[in-house]
Motif scaffolding. Structure first.
Motif, mmCIF file in Angstrom:
data_model
loop_
_atom_site.group_PDB
_atom_site.id
_atom_site.type_symbol
_atom_site.label_atom_id
_atom_site.label_comp_id
_atom_site.label_asym_id
_atom_site.label_seq_id
_atom_site.Cartn_x
_atom_site.Cartn_y
_atom_site.Cartn_z
ATOM 1 N N LEU A 98 19.740 29.424 12.648
ATOM 2 C CA LEU A 98 18.775 29.941 10.968
ATOM 3 C C LEU A 98 20.313 30.924 10.261
ATOM 4 O O LEU A 98 19.610 30.567 9.373
ATOM 5 N N THR A 122 24.068 28.424 4.087
ATOM 6 C CA THR A 122 23.681 26.949 3.020
ATOM 7 C C THR A 122 23.109 26.727 2.195
ATOM 8 O O THR A 122 23.172 26.243 1.366
ATOM 9 N N ALA A 123 22.006 27.744 3.001
ATOM 10 C CA ALA A 123 20.415 27.370 0.927
ATOM 11 C C ALA A 123 21.328 28.038 0.577
ATOM 12 O O ALA A 123 20.682 28.238 -0.889
ATOM 13 N N GLN A 160 23.115 29.965 9.671
ATOM 14 C CA GLN A 160 23.468 28.956 9.385
ATOM 15 C C GLN A 160 22.836 28.207 8.153
ATOM 16 O O GLN A 160 23.512 28.215 7.210
ATOM 17 N N GLU A 161 21.536 27.799 8.675
ATOM 18 C CA GLU A 161 21.021 28.216 7.218
ATOM 19 C C GLU A 161 20.985 28.249 6.246
ATOM 20 O O GLU A 161 20.572 27.894 5.272
#
Length: 99
Positions: free
Chosen positions: A53, A59-60, A55-56
């Motif tokens: 989560l 990225t976002a 890492q996401e």
């Protein structure tokens, strides 16, 4: 078994989120998050889920920063184009008045 965060841990988490907003500070955010996870001593599966989560989220945040830069560049180009168009119209009107 449920875990609740202490005030200090909650402040650390908020600091991680704050640092993650700026792509140039994401390395520091990752270090802070890793420290927080080690302090929490969660099991391996939960740590994997939290890391995925995290890492996401990073990225976002990078994607958001990129599109904000693109949007700013487009706005600047549009503003310059508008100013150039106004100048051209004014020059044309001056030229027509001189004739």
């Amino acid at each position: 078994m449920t875990h609740s965060l202490t005030q200090n841990q909650l402040a650390q988490l908020k600091d991680c989120f704050s640092l993650a907003r700026n792509p140039t500070q994401q390395e520091a955010a990752c270090q802070n998050m890793a420290q927080l996870l080690s302090d929490l001593a969660v099991d391996a599966v939960a740590a994997e889920v939290i890391d995925a989560l995290w890492q996401e989220l990073l990225t976002a945040r990078r994607s958001t920063a990129f599109w904000e830069q693109i949007s700013d560049a487009e706005k600047e180009m549009g503003d310059r184009l508008t100013q150039d168009n106004i100048r051209l119209q004014q020059n044309y009107l001056r030229l027509m008045q001189e004739q």
